[in-house]
Design a protein around this motif. Structure first.
Motif, PDB file in Angstrom:
ATOM      1  N   ARG A 199      -1.889 -15.516 -14.002  1.00  0.00           N
ATOM      2  CA  ARG A 199      -2.171 -15.722 -12.578  1.00  0.00           C
ATOM      3  C   ARG A 199      -1.089 -15.087 -11.720  1.00  0.00           C
ATOM      4  NH1 ARG A 199      -0.742 -19.032  -8.682  1.00  0.00           N
ATOM      5  NH2 ARG A 199       0.467 -20.420  -9.994  1.00  0.00           N
ATOM      6  N   GLU A 200       0.161 -15.332 -12.053  1.00  0.00           N
ATOM      7  CA  GLU A 200       1.259 -14.754 -11.280  1.00  0.00           C
ATOM      8  C   GLU A 200       1.357 -13.243 -11.486  1.00  0.00           C
ATOM      9  OE1 GLU A 200       5.038 -16.770 -10.983  1.00  0.00           O
ATOM     10  OE2 GLU A 200       4.124 -18.560 -11.854  1.00  0.00           O
ATOM     11  N   ASN A 201       1.107 -12.786 -12.704  1.00  0.00           N
ATOM     12  CA  ASN A 201       1.134 -11.352 -12.970  1.00  0.00           C
ATOM     13  C   ASN A 201       0.085 -10.650 -12.103  1.00  0.00           C
ATOM     14  OD1 ASN A 201       1.589  -8.811 -14.073  1.00  0.00           O
ATOM     15  ND2 ASN A 201       0.945  -9.355 -16.121  1.00  0.00           N
ATOM     16  N   ARG A 202      -1.120 -11.203 -12.043  1.00  0.00           N
ATOM     17  CA  ARG A 202      -2.180 -10.623 -11.202  1.00  0.00           C
ATOM     18  C   ARG A 202      -1.723 -10.559  -9.742  1.00  0.00           C
ATOM     19  NH1 ARG A 202      -7.280  -9.945 -12.534  1.00  0.00           N
ATOM     20  NH2 ARG A 202      -8.065 -10.681 -10.522  1.00  0.00           N
ATOM     21  N   HIS A 203      -1.070 -11.613  -9.292  1.00  0.00           N
ATOM     22  CA  HIS A 203      -0.580 -11.647  -7.904  1.00  0.00           C
ATOM     23  C   HIS A 203       0.358 -10.468  -7.627  1.00  0.00           C
ATOM     24  CE1 HIS A 203       1.084 -13.238  -4.166  1.00  0.00           C
ATOM     25  NE2 HIS A 203       2.288 -13.088  -4.693  1.00  0.00           N
ATOM     26  N   PHE A 204       1.301 -10.226  -8.515  1.00  0.00           N
ATOM     27  CA  PHE A 204       2.265  -9.143  -8.304  1.00  0.00           C
ATOM     28  C   PHE A 204       1.625  -7.761  -8.475  1.00  0.00           C
ATOM     29  CE2 PHE A 204       5.220 -12.648  -8.714  1.00  0.00           C
ATOM     30  CZ  PHE A 204       6.091 -12.363  -7.678  1.00  0.00           C
ATOM     31  N   ILE A 205       0.627  -7.663  -9.338  1.00  0.00           N
ATOM     32  CA  ILE A 205      -0.074  -6.382  -9.475  1.00  0.00           C
ATOM     33  C   ILE A 205      -0.867  -6.090  -8.201  1.00  0.00           C
ATOM     34  CG2 ILE A 205      -1.799  -5.082 -10.789  1.00  0.00           C
ATOM     35  CD1 ILE A 205       1.006  -5.492 -12.138  1.00  0.00           C
ATOM     36  N   LYS A 206      -1.413  -7.110  -7.586  1.00  0.00           N
ATOM     37  CA  LYS A 206      -2.102  -6.915  -6.306  1.00  0.00           C
ATOM     38  C   LYS A 206      -1.118  -6.467  -5.224  1.00  0.00           C
ATOM     39  CE  LYS A 206      -5.900 -10.096  -7.161  1.00  0.00           C
ATOM     40  NZ  LYS A 206      -6.505 -11.402  -6.830  1.00  0.00           N
ATOM     41  N   ILE A 207       0.078  -7.012  -5.246  1.00  0.00           N
ATOM     42  CA  ILE A 207       1.106  -6.556  -4.299  1.00  0.00           C
ATOM     43  C   ILE A 207       1.475  -5.099  -4.587  1.00  0.00           C
ATOM     44  CG2 ILE A 207       3.495  -6.867  -3.528  1.00  0.00           C
ATOM     45  CD1 ILE A 207       3.075  -9.903  -4.026  1.00  0.00           C
ATOM     46  N   ALA A 208       1.605  -4.753  -5.867  1.00  0.00           N
ATOM     47  CA  ALA A 208       1.904  -3.366  -6.250  1.00  0.00           C
ATOM     48  C   ALA A 208       0.806  -2.434  -5.749  1.00  0.00           C
ATOM     49  CB  ALA A 208       2.052  -3.247  -7.769  1.00  0.00           C
ATOM     50  N   ARG A 209      -0.453  -2.874  -5.870  1.00  0.00           N
ATOM     51  CA  ARG A 209      -1.562  -2.057  -5.383  1.00  0.00           C
ATOM     52  C   ARG A 209      -1.477  -1.883  -3.866  1.00  0.00           C
ATOM     53  NH1 ARG A 209      -7.418  -4.010  -6.879  1.00  0.00           N
ATOM     54  NH2 ARG A 209      -6.761  -5.682  -5.496  1.00  0.00           N
ATOM     55  N   GLY A 210      -1.127  -2.951  -3.165  1.00  0.00           N
ATOM     56  CA  GLY A 210      -0.938  -2.850  -1.719  1.00  0.00           C
ATOM     57  C   GLY A 210       0.176  -1.873  -1.371  1.00  0.00           C
ATOM     58  N   SER A 211       1.259  -1.914  -2.130  1.00  0.00           N
ATOM     59  CA  SER A 211       2.363  -0.975  -1.908  1.00  0.00           C
ATOM     60  C   SER A 211       1.941   0.456  -2.205  1.00  0.00           C
ATOM     61  CB  SER A 211       3.568  -1.357  -2.773  1.00  0.00           C
ATOM     62  OG  SER A 211       4.099  -2.593  -2.353  1.00  0.00           O
ATOM     63  N   LYS A 267      -3.922   9.322 -11.039  1.00  0.00           N
ATOM     64  CA  LYS A 267      -3.943   8.520 -12.268  1.00  0.00           C
ATOM     65  C   LYS A 267      -3.578   7.062 -12.005  1.00  0.00           C
ATOM     66  CE  LYS A 267      -2.411  12.286 -15.253  1.00  0.00           C
ATOM     67  NZ  LYS A 267      -1.274  12.783 -16.026  1.00  0.00           N
ATOM     68  N   LEU A 268      -2.628   6.843 -11.105  1.00  0.00           N
ATOM     69  CA  LEU A 268      -2.053   5.513 -10.944  1.00  0.00           C
ATOM     70  C   LEU A 268      -3.039   4.480 -10.399  1.00  0.00           C
ATOM     71  CD1 LEU A 268       0.367   3.658 -11.228  1.00  0.00           C
ATOM     72  CD2 LEU A 268       1.220   4.519  -9.039  1.00  0.00           C
ATOM     73  N   LEU A 269      -3.764   4.793  -9.357  1.00  0.00           N
ATOM     74  CA  LEU A 269      -4.646   3.796  -8.757  1.00  0.00           C
ATOM     75  C   LEU A 269      -5.714   3.289  -9.730  1.00  0.00           C
ATOM     76  CD1 LEU A 269      -5.380   2.011  -6.399  1.00  0.00           C
ATOM     77  CD2 LEU A 269      -6.746   3.896  -5.481  1.00  0.00           C
ATOM     78  N   PRO A 270      -6.456   4.166 -10.411  1.00  0.00           N
ATOM     79  CA  PRO A 270      -7.448   3.620 -11.352  1.00  0.00           C
ATOM     80  C   PRO A 270      -6.816   2.855 -12.515  1.00  0.00           C
ATOM     81  CG  PRO A 270      -7.522   6.039 -11.334  1.00  0.00           C
ATOM     82  CD  PRO A 270      -6.555   5.614 -10.285  1.00  0.00           C
ATOM     83  N   SER A 330       8.227   1.653  -0.047  1.00  0.00           N
ATOM     84  CA  SER A 330       6.889   1.300  -0.534  1.00  0.00           C
ATOM     85  C   SER A 330       6.667   1.822  -1.953  1.00  0.00           C
ATOM     86  CB  SER A 330       5.803   1.787   0.426  1.00  0.00           C
ATOM     87  OG  SER A 330       5.727   3.186   0.491  1.00  0.00           O
ATOM     88  N   ALA A 331       7.143   3.019  -2.249  1.00  0.00           N
ATOM     89  CA  ALA A 331       6.998   3.563  -3.608  1.00  0.00           C
ATOM     90  C   ALA A 331       7.823   2.761  -4.613  1.00  0.00           C
ATOM     91  CB  ALA A 331       7.402   5.033  -3.635  1.00  0.00           C
ATOM     92  N   ASP A 332       9.035   2.398  -4.237  1.00  0.00           N
ATOM     93  CA  ASP A 332       9.871   1.577  -5.124  1.00  0.00           C
ATOM     94  C   ASP A 332       9.247   0.202  -5.354  1.00  0.00           C
ATOM     95  OD1 ASP A 332      11.704   3.632  -5.312  1.00  0.00           O
ATOM     96  OD2 ASP A 332      13.225   2.672  -4.050  1.00  0.00           O
ATOM     97  N   SER A 333       8.562  -0.302  -4.348  1.00  0.00           N
ATOM     98  CA  SER A 333       7.931  -1.617  -4.444  1.00  0.00           C
ATOM     99  C   SER A 333       6.824  -1.645  -5.495  1.00  0.00           C
ATOM    100  CB  SER A 333       7.378  -2.026  -3.073  1.00  0.00           C
ATOM    101  OG  SER A 333       6.714  -3.255  -3.149  1.00  0.00           O
ATOM    102  N   ILE A 334       6.165  -0.519  -5.700  1.00  0.00           N
ATOM    103  CA  ILE A 334       5.124  -0.468  -6.732  1.00  0.00           C
ATOM    104  C   ILE A 334       5.747  -0.810  -8.084  1.00  0.00           C
ATOM    105  CG2 ILE A 334       3.386   0.946  -7.888  1.00  0.00           C
ATOM    106  CD1 ILE A 334       3.478   2.767  -5.312  1.00  0.00           C
ATOM    107  N   CYS A 335       6.827  -0.117  -8.424  1.00  0.00           N
ATOM    108  CA  CYS A 335       7.529  -0.358  -9.701  1.00  0.00           C
ATOM    109  C   CYS A 335       8.038  -1.789  -9.797  1.00  0.00           C
ATOM    110  CB  CYS A 335       8.739   0.557  -9.834  1.00  0.00           C
ATOM    111  SG  CYS A 335       8.401   2.281  -9.825  1.00  0.00           S
TER     112      CYS A 335
END
Length: 121
Positions: A62-74, A105-108, A44-49
């Motif tokens: 649009r796609e970048n936002r999608h992957f950032i949302k996945i990173a936030r979920g991870s 720091k990371l979440l905000p 899960s931590a590696d998935s953020i990166c």
């Protein structure tokens, strides 16, 4: 080939730092802990990166936002695994001291980055 620009993002650097701190913690655990909680938390931590990098590589907001949302979920998943590891006495206070400032720091910053992608012209 030029160096990928995602490496310049502060959120990527924080996520990579978090993943490496977690890796170094988990590799000290016994085999049972590594095989259960350890593998999950490292993934899960590696998935953020990985998702920050993949989103940046799409060059499409649009796609970048999608992957950032996945990173936030991870990131949320990682926090959940860290909580479980702490309750199960797999983490030492020193471990928490090493990763908590990164999480704080990371979440905000991840949320701010997501918002900024939506506001670009």
């Amino acid at each position: 080939m030029n160096r990928p620009d995602f490496e310049d993002l502060e959120i990527y650097k924080l996520a990579e730092n978090l993943a490496n701190v977690i890796w170094n913690i988990v590799k000290k655990w016994d085999n049972f802990a590594k095989d259960t909680v350890g593998k999950q938390i490292v993934r899960s931590a590696d998935s953020i990166c990985a998702n920050i990098a993949e989103g940046r590589g799409r060059y499409n907001d649009r796609e970048n936002r999608h992957f950032i949302k996945i990173a936030r979920g991870s990131l949320y998943e990682t926090i959940s695994w860290l909580r479980l590891a702490y309750v199960r006495k797999l983490l030492q206070d020193e471990d928490v001291t090493n990763f908590k400032p990164i999480l704080d720091k990371l979440l905000p910053k991840l949320n701010a980055y997501l918002k900024s992608i939506g506001n670009r012209n």
